[in-house]
Design a protein around this motif. Structure first.
Motif, PDB file in Angstrom:
ATOM      1  N   ARG A  33       0.823  -1.207   0.000  1.00 18.14           N
ATOM      2  CA  ARG A  33       0.000   0.000   0.000  1.00 18.14           C
ATOM      3  C   ARG A  33       0.863   1.266   0.000  1.00 18.14           C
ATOM      4  NH1 ARG A  33      -4.919   1.902   3.709  1.00 18.14           N
ATOM      5  NH2 ARG A  33      -4.272   4.045   3.624  1.00 18.14           N
ATOM      6  N   LEU A  34       1.916   1.263   0.795  1.00 18.52           N
ATOM      7  CA  LEU A  34       2.796   2.434   0.867  1.00 18.52           C
ATOM      8  C   LEU A  34       3.588   2.629  -0.417  1.00 18.52           C
ATOM      9  CD1 LEU A  34       4.130   2.200   4.539  1.00 18.52           C
ATOM     10  CD2 LEU A  34       2.187   3.518   3.652  1.00 18.52           C
ATOM     11  N   ASN A  35       3.745   1.583  -1.213  1.00 14.15           N
ATOM     12  CA  ASN A  35       4.481   1.677  -2.472  1.00 14.15           C
ATOM     13  C   ASN A  35       3.573   1.863  -3.680  1.00 14.15           C
ATOM     14  OD1 ASN A  35       7.041   1.434  -1.301  1.00 14.15           O
ATOM     15  ND2 ASN A  35       6.874  -0.780  -1.244  1.00 14.15           N
ATOM     16  N   ALA A  36       2.273   1.881  -3.475  1.00  9.65           N
ATOM     17  CA  ALA A  36       1.318   2.011  -4.584  1.00  9.65           C
ATOM     18  C   ALA A  36       1.386   3.417  -5.174  1.00  9.65           C
ATOM     19  CB  ALA A  36      -0.095   1.731  -4.082  1.00  9.65           C
ATOM     20  N   LYS A  37       1.154   3.494  -6.465  1.00 10.50           N
ATOM     21  CA  LYS A  37       1.126   4.792  -7.146  1.00 10.50           C
ATOM     22  C   LYS A  37      -0.266   5.408  -7.028  1.00 10.50           C
ATOM     23  CE  LYS A  37       5.234   5.093  -9.024  1.00 10.50           C
ATOM     24  NZ  LYS A  37       6.165   6.121  -8.672  1.00 10.50           N
ATOM     25  N   SER A  38      -0.305   6.698  -6.788  1.00 10.55           N
ATOM     26  CA  SER A  38      -1.553   7.461  -6.781  1.00 10.55           C
ATOM     27  C   SER A  38      -1.191   8.930  -6.930  1.00 10.55           C
ATOM     28  CB  SER A  38      -2.359   7.220  -5.501  1.00 10.55           C
ATOM     29  OG  SER A  38      -1.862   7.986  -4.433  1.00 10.55           O
ATOM     30  N   ASP A  39      -2.185   9.778  -6.972  1.00  5.60           N
ATOM     31  CA  ASP A  39      -1.949  11.213  -7.088  1.00  5.60           C
ATOM     32  C   ASP A  39      -1.878  11.900  -5.729  1.00  5.60           C
ATOM     33  OD1 ASP A  39      -1.824  11.134  -9.835  1.00  5.60           O
ATOM     34  OD2 ASP A  39      -3.970  11.482 -10.087  1.00  5.60           O
ATOM     35  N   GLN A  40      -1.927  11.130  -4.655  1.00  7.05           N
ATOM     36  CA  GLN A  40      -1.976  11.717  -3.320  1.00  7.05           C
ATOM     37  C   GLN A  40      -0.621  11.753  -2.630  1.00  7.05           C
ATOM     38  OE1 GLN A  40      -5.023   9.250  -1.391  1.00  7.05           O
ATOM     39  NE2 GLN A  40      -6.286  11.089  -1.362  1.00  7.05           N
ATOM     40  N   GLU A  67      -8.735  19.105   8.048  1.00  6.34           N
ATOM     41  CA  GLU A  67      -8.666  20.253   7.135  1.00  6.34           C
ATOM     42  C   GLU A  67      -9.146  19.870   5.741  1.00  6.34           C
ATOM     43  OE1 GLU A  67      -4.576  21.515   7.329  1.00  6.34           O
ATOM     44  OE2 GLU A  67      -4.885  22.589   9.211  1.00  6.34           O
ATOM     45  N   GLY A  68      -9.109  18.570   5.440  1.00  2.00           N
ATOM     46  CA  GLY A  68      -9.610  18.102   4.151  1.00  2.00           C
ATOM     47  C   GLY A  68      -8.855  18.658   2.959  1.00  2.00           C
ATOM     48  N   ARG A  69      -7.566  18.856   3.113  1.00  2.00           N
ATOM     49  CA  ARG A  69      -6.767  19.395   2.005  1.00  2.00           C
ATOM     50  C   ARG A  69      -6.746  18.423   0.844  1.00  2.00           C
ATOM     51  NH1 ARG A  69      -1.337  21.254   4.892  1.00  2.00           N
ATOM     52  NH2 ARG A  69      -0.629  21.272   2.741  1.00  2.00           N
ATOM     53  N   SER A  70      -7.015  18.924  -0.307  1.00  2.00           N
ATOM     54  CA  SER A  70      -7.047  18.108  -1.515  1.00  2.00           C
ATOM     55  C   SER A  70      -5.691  17.460  -1.757  1.00  2.00           C
ATOM     56  CB  SER A  70      -7.423  18.988  -2.702  1.00  2.00           C
ATOM     57  OG  SER A  70      -7.418  18.230  -3.877  1.00  2.00           O
ATOM     58  N   GLY A  71      -5.697  16.162  -2.035  1.00  2.00           N
ATOM     59  CA  GLY A  71      -4.469  15.450  -2.360  1.00  2.00           C
ATOM     60  C   GLY A  71      -3.652  15.002  -1.167  1.00  2.00           C
ATOM     61  N   ILE A  72      -4.153  15.200   0.049  1.00  2.00           N
ATOM     62  CA  ILE A  72      -3.443  14.787   1.268  1.00  2.00           C
ATOM     63  C   ILE A  72      -4.290  13.738   1.983  1.00  2.00           C
ATOM     64  CG2 ILE A  72      -2.464  15.493   3.489  1.00  2.00           C
ATOM     65  CD1 ILE A  72      -1.027  16.995   1.380  1.00  2.00           C
ATOM     66  N   LYS A  73      -3.662  12.621   2.340  1.00  2.00           N
ATOM     67  CA  LYS A  73      -4.351  11.554   3.059  1.00  2.00           C
ATOM     68  C   LYS A  73      -3.561  11.242   4.323  1.00  2.00           C
ATOM     69  CE  LYS A  73      -5.643   6.680   2.418  1.00  2.00           C
ATOM     70  NZ  LYS A  73      -6.673   6.588   3.302  1.00  2.00           N
ATOM     71  N   VAL A  74      -4.254  11.089   5.449  1.00  2.00           N
ATOM     72  CA  VAL A  74      -3.622  10.755   6.722  1.00  2.00           C
ATOM     73  C   VAL A  74      -3.981   9.316   7.080  1.00  2.00           C
ATOM     74  CG1 VAL A  74      -3.485  11.287   9.188  1.00  2.00           C
ATOM     75  CG2 VAL A  74      -3.695  13.149   7.515  1.00  2.00           C
ATOM     76  N   THR A  75      -2.957   8.541   7.404  1.00  2.00           N
ATOM     77  CA  THR A  75      -3.151   7.156   7.833  1.00  2.00           C
ATOM     78  C   THR A  75      -2.392   6.949   9.137  1.00  2.00           C
ATOM     79  OG1 THR A  75      -3.260   6.437   5.526  1.00  2.00           O
ATOM     80  CG2 THR A  75      -2.900   4.734   7.186  1.00  2.00           C
ATOM     81  N   LEU A  76      -3.083   6.428  10.130  1.00  2.00           N
ATOM     82  CA  LEU A  76      -2.482   6.147  11.431  1.00  2.00           C
ATOM     83  C   LEU A  76      -2.322   4.638  11.561  1.00  2.00           C
ATOM     84  CD1 LEU A  76      -4.703   8.572  13.545  1.00  2.00           C
ATOM     85  CD2 LEU A  76      -2.458   9.031  12.524  1.00  2.00           C
ATOM     86  N   VAL A  77      -1.077   4.192  11.698  1.00  4.54           N
ATOM     87  CA  VAL A  77      -0.789   2.762  11.764  1.00  4.54           C
ATOM     88  C   VAL A  77      -0.470   2.376  13.204  1.00  4.54           C
ATOM     89  CG1 VAL A  77       0.676   0.892  10.921  1.00  4.54           C
ATOM     90  CG2 VAL A  77       0.083   2.798   9.396  1.00  4.54           C
TER      91      VAL A  77
END
Length: 159
Positions: A33-40, A67-77
């Motif tokens: 998942r951390l190595n997957a390509k995306s626009d984020q 804040e819902g900033r476009s293109g930013i995703k937060v993941t807590l592991v």
């Protein structure tokens, strides 16, 4: 006794009912998942319920997420490795703190077998934060607590 049980259910059930799920995944799935390509740009925080500095910095990640900033995703592991058979402690913590960011629980008893795949400089200490620009592959890693403003600088460093 029944009064106490009723009061407990009255107070706790609504919080648990609104809690998000925290899927349990293995390290291979996490790394893919951390190595997957995306626009984020993904901000990944490695934490545990028992880690005081981790708990102290969680509001900064929640603020960024909210804040819902476009293109930013937060993941807590969650690295609560001893809880995989009974993840209720993480679920209750997430509900109590009203965490809205995505939460994952890693099911790998030997963190030393995969932490180098996250970042070669990571000793496994918590908290740790990895910021990934999935489009360009740029990464920035911090193996200590973040403070106000740090997340923005890390995000800017991977743009």
């Amino acid at each position: 006794m029944m009064k106490k049980l009723f009061l407990y259910l009255l107070v706790c059930l609504p919080a648990l009912a609104t809690a998000q799920s925290a899927p349990i995944i293995d390290s291979k799935t996490l790394i893919e998942r951390l190595n997957a390509k995306s626009d984020q740009i993904e901000v990944v925080n490695f934490w545990a319920t028992w880690c005081g500095p981790c708990v102290a910095e969680l509001p900064l990640f929640e603020k960024l997420n909210n804040e819902g900033r476009s293109g930013i995703k937060v993941t807590l592991v969650s690295m609560d490795l001893d809880l995989v058979d009974d993840p209720q402690k993480v679920y209750k913590f997430v509900a109590l703190k009203k965490i809205k960011s995505e939460v994952l629980i890693v099911d790998e008893p030997d963190a030393n077998s995969w932490i180098d795949d996250i970042h070669s400089e990571w000793s496994g200490s918590l908290p740790a934060t990895l910021v990934i620009n999935h489009k360009t592959g740029k990464r920035k890693f911090v193996a200590n607590p973040v403070r106000e403003g740090d997340l923005e600088r890390l995000i800017d460093a991977v743009k």
